[in-house]
Every structure is written in C-alpha cells, then in structure tokens.
Design a protein around this motif. Structure first.
Motif, short mmCIF file in Angstrom:
data_model
loop_
_atom_site.label_atom_id
_atom_site.label_comp_id
_atom_site.label_asym_id
_atom_site.label_seq_id
_atom_site.Cartn_x
_atom_site.Cartn_y
_atom_site.Cartn_z
N ALA A 64 10.17 53.53 3.33
CA ALA A 64 10.99 52.82 4.32
C ALA A 64 10.11 52.02 5.27
N ARG A 65 9.03 52.62 5.76
CA ARG A 65 8.12 51.90 6.67
C ARG A 65 7.44 50.74 5.94
N THR A 66 7.16 50.92 4.66
CA THR A 66 6.52 49.86 3.89
C THR A 66 7.44 48.66 3.73
N LEU A 67 8.70 48.92 3.36
CA LEU A 67 9.64 47.83 3.16
C LEU A 67 9.96 47.13 4.47
N LEU A 68 9.98 47.88 5.58
CA LEU A 68 10.21 47.26 6.88
C LEU A 68 9.06 46.33 7.26
N ALA A 69 7.85 46.73 6.91
CA ALA A 69 6.67 45.93 7.28
C ALA A 69 6.45 44.76 6.34
N GLY A 70 7.15 44.75 5.20
CA GLY A 70 6.98 43.65 4.25
C GLY A 70 6.37 44.12 2.95
N GLY A 71 6.81 43.51 1.85
CA GLY A 71 6.37 43.93 0.53
C GLY A 71 4.88 43.81 0.31
N ARG A 72 4.19 42.98 1.09
CA ARG A 72 2.76 42.80 0.89
C ARG A 72 1.98 44.09 1.16
N ASN A 73 2.59 45.03 1.86
CA ASN A 73 1.91 46.29 2.17
C ASN A 73 2.16 47.37 1.14
N PHE A 74 2.87 47.04 0.06
CA PHE A 74 3.25 48.06 -0.91
C PHE A 74 2.01 48.67 -1.58
N VAL A 75 1.05 47.82 -1.97
CA VAL A 75 -0.17 48.33 -2.61
C VAL A 75 -0.90 49.29 -1.66
N SER A 76 -0.95 48.90 -0.36
CA SER A 76 -1.63 49.74 0.63
C SER A 76 -1.00 51.12 0.70
N PHE A 77 0.34 51.16 0.73
CA PHE A 77 1.01 52.45 0.84
C PHE A 77 0.82 53.29 -0.41
N VAL A 78 0.98 52.68 -1.58
CA VAL A 78 0.84 53.43 -2.83
C VAL A 78 -0.54 54.05 -2.92
N VAL A 79 -1.57 53.27 -2.60
CA VAL A 79 -2.94 53.78 -2.68
C VAL A 79 -3.16 54.91 -1.69
N LEU A 80 -2.72 54.72 -0.45
CA LEU A 80 -2.99 55.73 0.57
C LEU A 80 -2.18 57.01 0.34
N PHE A 81 -0.92 56.88 -0.07
CA PHE A 81 -0.12 58.08 -0.32
C PHE A 81 -0.69 58.85 -1.51
N SER A 82 -1.10 58.12 -2.55
CA SER A 82 -1.73 58.77 -3.70
C SER A 82 -2.99 59.51 -3.29
N LEU A 83 -3.78 58.88 -2.41
CA LEU A 83 -4.99 59.53 -1.92
C LEU A 83 -4.67 60.79 -1.12
N SER A 84 -3.65 60.69 -0.25
CA SER A 84 -3.32 61.84 0.60
C SER A 84 -2.89 63.04 -0.22
N GLN A 85 -2.27 62.79 -1.39
CA GLN A 85 -1.80 63.89 -2.21
C GLN A 85 -2.87 64.39 -3.18
N SER A 86 -3.50 63.48 -3.92
CA SER A 86 -4.50 63.90 -4.90
C SER A 86 -5.76 64.44 -4.23
N VAL A 87 -6.32 63.65 -3.32
CA VAL A 87 -7.54 64.10 -2.64
C VAL A 87 -7.22 65.25 -1.69
N GLY A 88 -6.01 65.22 -1.09
CA GLY A 88 -5.61 66.34 -0.23
C GLY A 88 -5.57 67.64 -1.00
N GLY A 89 -5.05 67.58 -2.25
CA GLY A 89 -5.04 68.79 -3.08
C GLY A 89 -6.43 69.26 -3.42
#
Length: 553
Positions: free
Chosen positions: A403-428
């Motif tokens: 939701a925050r990504t779409l509100l900020a604009g589609g150009r941030n989608f790559v940023s969110f996907v990369v960071l969320f993936s990092l928070s879960q994989s590297v977090g684990g």
C-alpha cells in the motif's frame, strides 16, 4: 497482429504486471489453484534440501561447513535476483518472464539428479535460487488475479504466505520420500511439481502486460556492487556458527567487503535521478519502521526453525518422529492465514502484528522448561501458536508495504520488493545465526557447570559409570576399556543435558525479545493514533475509488 488495447480500469497496476480484466468464477478458481501450486513448488525445493542437510551431507560426502554452502548459495542468488528480474518483466514482458523462469526451474531441478560433487551442487542450488525468486513473484500475480478487484490485497496476503508452508511441509514429506535411502527421490518429487506447474501455467496463462523501457546502464553497476556485498554477508551468516566467528580471518574480510560494497551501491543509488533502489523513500520513518518490525519478527520466528527442531534433535529425534508435529504446524499456519484474511481491517492493520508477536512470546516461554523427556507432543500447542502467528504477521506486513509503495508511485516497486525480500531472507539467517550462537555459548556454560559437580567419589556418579560400563560388557572384554566406555557415555549424557539447558535459555531469550518487541509495537500504534495518521491501506482505497470515479466520469 494488433496489440491489445486495455480499457482504463483494466490497465496493469505496474509495467510488467498483468492486466486486471474481469474474470468468470471458474477462472478465478483456476488462478487460485495455479497460484497455490506455483507457491509451494517454488519454495519446497529449497525446503527439502534445508531440512535434509545431514542426509545430503552423508550422501555427497560433504563436511558440515560444506553442506551449509548449499543453502547459502540458494539465498545468495534468491535475495539478489529481484534486483534485475522486476525490471526484466517491465521491459521484456510477463510471458517471456514466466516461460524462462519455469523452464529454468525445471532444468535446475533435473540437474540435481545428475549432481554428485560439492561445486556442482553449489552451482545448481544457486541457479535454483534465481528460478525460485521468479516463482515467488508468479505466485503473487496469480493469486492477485484470483481475487476480484476490490480484494486484490487479500491475494497479496495469500501470495506472500503460501510459500511459508514449505518448510514444515518438507519435514512432513521427507521421511516417506527417503524411505528407500535414495536422496534422488527428493528431486524426482520436486521435478514432478515443476513440470506440473509448467503445464498449469501454460494451460491458464495470466492476462497480457504492458511493456516499458526499464533498464539503465547504472542498474548493472548497482547490481555489480550490491549483489556481491549481500553474498558476502550471507556467506558469513551461514558459516559463522559452524566455523566460528572469530576463528576464520576470511569472515572479517568478508564483512568488511560487504559493508564497503553495499555502502558504495547505496551511494550510487542515492545520487541517481531514476534509481533502482530509492534510498530517499526507503529512508522515510514509515518504511524504516515497517522493515525494522518485519526483520525483528522474522528473527523471532527462528524459534521454530532452529529452536524447537534443534531441541528435538538434541534428544535424539529426527524428521521421522516429527511428522505429526509438522502437519499441526502446517494446519495452524493455514488457520493464521485464514484469520488474517477474514479479520483484515484497513482501519487497524497493526493490531494483528502485535497479536502475532505476543503469541510468539507466550509460545517461547511455554517451551523454556524442556527436559530430556520432552517429545513432539509436548510442543504441539506452542509450535502451532508460532505457525499461526507467522502467517498472521506476514500477510499484514506485506499489505502495508505494498500500500505504501503504490501510494508513493510505481517507480518504488523494485525498492520495496528488494528490501522486503532482504528483511525476510536475511532476517531469517540473522535469527538462526543469533540463536544458534547463543545456544553454543550457553551450552559451554552449562557443560562447565555440570562437569564441576561430577566427582568419581560421588555414589551417584560411580553408579552411572558402572551402568555405562555394563551396557558395553557384552562386546568389550577388557575392564579398563569398559570403564573408559562408561565415562564416555556419561560425557555424552552431560553434553545432551547441557544442550537442553542451552535451548531453554534460547526460548527464554526469544520470549523476552518478543515481549520487548510487542511493547515497541504498541508504542508505535499509540504514536500513530496520537498523530491521527491514516492507514496507508485506507489512503490507497480512497485513491483507487477516486480514480475509478474519474474514469466513469
């Protein structure tokens, strides 16, 4: 052939994503079934390897540190692949992306059947990580298509949650797959799933997508800096406890190199006009807060992946004795997803996350009184609570981020996907490294304390030594050797008890950290209410409603 022209309400949310036409009920059901199949297929391959590392280690003739490289190689490529795969979809189209990812996944699975060496195994696991990264995206897209337009966020929740079922499912399936003692059966099963997925996707393709020029030369510079930096970090996290953090100079150099490379990549991105990773947006208070909570909870959830399974391994149990436990975890996780969907409240999206953290804290404290008589049945309730909490949390966190990504604009989608993936994989990985290191330190402490109380003149100790010697009397004739074997058996028992006490300390640590995280989460909720901050999901729904009214007008 004329290019399909989308109606305004059908246009893809982002380039590289499928269009959003209305589907009949039968197609919604088909998309749902294919999405579930893709989600399980993409995650189950790594899970089967990860939960059977000891088996693969013996079959391939690997050392413990070598077997750890198999999962490290998978995470290295899986975490970083989305840096380029998202833009690949945007520039070359969705169908090309799907075709190549599924063929790559089937090919890498087939290659496992002919791999018998260390380096070839590592290479195949790395290729699997890239393919699985593409399948995780495909899962999201299919499950979003399975929902009517107003319910697409529920598809997001399901798409991020279903792959999380793979690890307990792999533990439940592995004993039957390995009954013959042939580890190739794991990969025959994975290959069958991959081919079934390929057939299902070809039979029911996603709607077409729009393309746009996405790649820029500096994207590849960022990848060339960021990917090796993350690979070095993952290598250290995977091998740190095994080779020990301070015993290998390469780990220090790897961490230094990781910091330098990641920092260089972020500096490049920070000064770009059209960055691959929008550091300014990711540095906002809301996004930093979301990712910090997501990573913290992922670390706490390692209580299940490392803590409970490690405890049962310490008392001598293997996957064969944990089938029922893992089936209960799968059922509880599905229940958590169902509850997350049906209690989804755009006005208060943080409450389920706080509830999930509290459940983890309660479960960890419940497990902290384990003994050498603890068996899987003693952990049914606590592990079901953690399984329930994991999917209750994950779907909500992903929806908030989208939701925050779409509100900020589609150009941030790559940023969110990369960071969320990092928070879960590297977090684990961080969670497992942290808890396993703490367990080793506490095991040494408890071993020292127990050994101090073992004196040969103590009647109880003398009786234990005689009993141990008696157990080998039928095969060892020399009295001196029998006494030595009795002492060795007593040392094994001491080590086992020290490990159990250390795991109890791990559970207490997780419980305390979860309680502190829950307090932190409640403080954030109070701060949001005090400022009158509107939920990002409500803002997104309002924006979509206004856009729909504008199109109708």
């Amino acid at each position: 052939m004329a290019e399909y022209v989308f109606k305004p309400n059908e246009r893809p949310t982002l380039p590289g994503s499928p269009a959003n036409p209305e589907h009949p009920l039968s197609r919604h059901i088909g998309y749902f079934a294919v999405g579930c199949l893709v989600g399980i297929t993409g995650a189950l391959g790594n899970a089967l390897v990860q939960v059977n590392l000891n088996f693969a280690q013996g079959t391939l003739g690997l050392n413990t540190n070598e077997s750890a490289w198999l999962t490290a190689a998978y995470y290295m490529t899986n975490v970083t692949a989305n840096l380029l795969l998202v833009k690949y979809r945007q520039q070359f189209g969705l169908q090309s992306f799907i075709r190549y990812m599924l063929l790559a996944y089937a090919a890498t699975t087939l290659m496992h059947l002919f791999v018998h060496g260390f380096w070839t195994s590592v290479a195949v696991r790395a290729m699997s990580g890239i393919a699985a990264s593409g399948l995780s995206t495909l899962t999201l897209l299919y499950l979003m298509q399975s929902m009517p337009a107003p319910k697409r966020l529920i598809g997001v929740m399901m798409g991020i949650s279903i792959p999380q079922l793979a690890t307990p499912l792999a533990r439940a399936l592995s004993p039957r797959l390995l009954e013959s003692g042939d580890w190739h059966h794991l990969y025959w099963f994975e290959l069958a799933l991959a081919l079934a997925t390929l057939a299902a996707v070809m039979a029911l393709p996603l709607p077409p997508s729009e393309r746009s020029k996405a790649f820029e030369p500096l994207d590849f510079l960022t990848f060339a800096l960021l990917a090796p930096g993350l690979w070095l970090l993952i290598a250290v996290l995977s091998e740190g406890r095994i080779e020990w953090w301070t015993e290998r100079a390469w780990m220090g150099w790897a961490l230094a190199g990781s910091v330098a490379l990641v920092a260089a990549a972020l500096i490049v991105e920070h000064h770009r006009a059209s960055p691959l990773i929008n550091t300014r947006w990711l540095g906002t208070r809301e996004m930093l807060r979301l990712m910090a909570i997501a990573a913290s909870v992922r670390i706490l959830l390692s209580e299940q992946a490392f803590g409970s399974i490690g405890l049962l391994n310490a008392v001598g149990l293997i996957n064969d004795q944990m089938v029922t436990l893992n089936l209960i975890v799968v059922a509880a996780s599905i229940a958590g997803l169902v509850v997350a969907i049906f209690t989804f409240d755009p006005h208060n999206v943080t409450r389920p996350i706080t509830i999930a953290i509290i459940l983890v804290a309660i479960a960890a404290f419940m497990d902290s009184d384990a003994t050498n008589l603890t068996r899987p049945s003693n952990l049914y309730l606590s592990q079901a609570m953690i399984g329930f909490a994991s999917l209750l949390f994950l779907g909500q966190a992903m929806v908030i981020g989208i939701a925050r990504t779409l509100l900020a604009g589609g150009r941030n989608f790559v940023s969110f996907v990369v960071l969320f993936s990092l928070s879960q994989s590297v977090g684990g990985l961080v969670g497992t490294a942290l808890l396993s290191t703490f367990q080793v330190v506490r095991e040494k402490f408890h071993s020292n304390m127990l050994v101090q109380h073992i004196v040969a003149t103590d009647p109880l100790v003398a009786a234990r030594l005689r009993a141990g010697a008696g157990r080998v009397a039928g095969v060892v004739g020399d009295p001196a050797l029998r006494s030595a074997e009795g002492a060795a058996l007593l040392a094994q028992q001491v080590t086992r008890e020290a490990n159990i006490l250390a795991f109890n300390d791990v559970f207490l640590l997780v419980g305390v950290l979860a309680a502190l995280t829950a307090v932190w989460g409640y403080a954030i909720r109070w701060s949001i209410r005090r400022r009158g901050e509107i939920s990002p999901i409500l803002l997104l729904q309002q924006k979509q409603t206004q856009a729909a009214q504008g199109h109708q007008g």
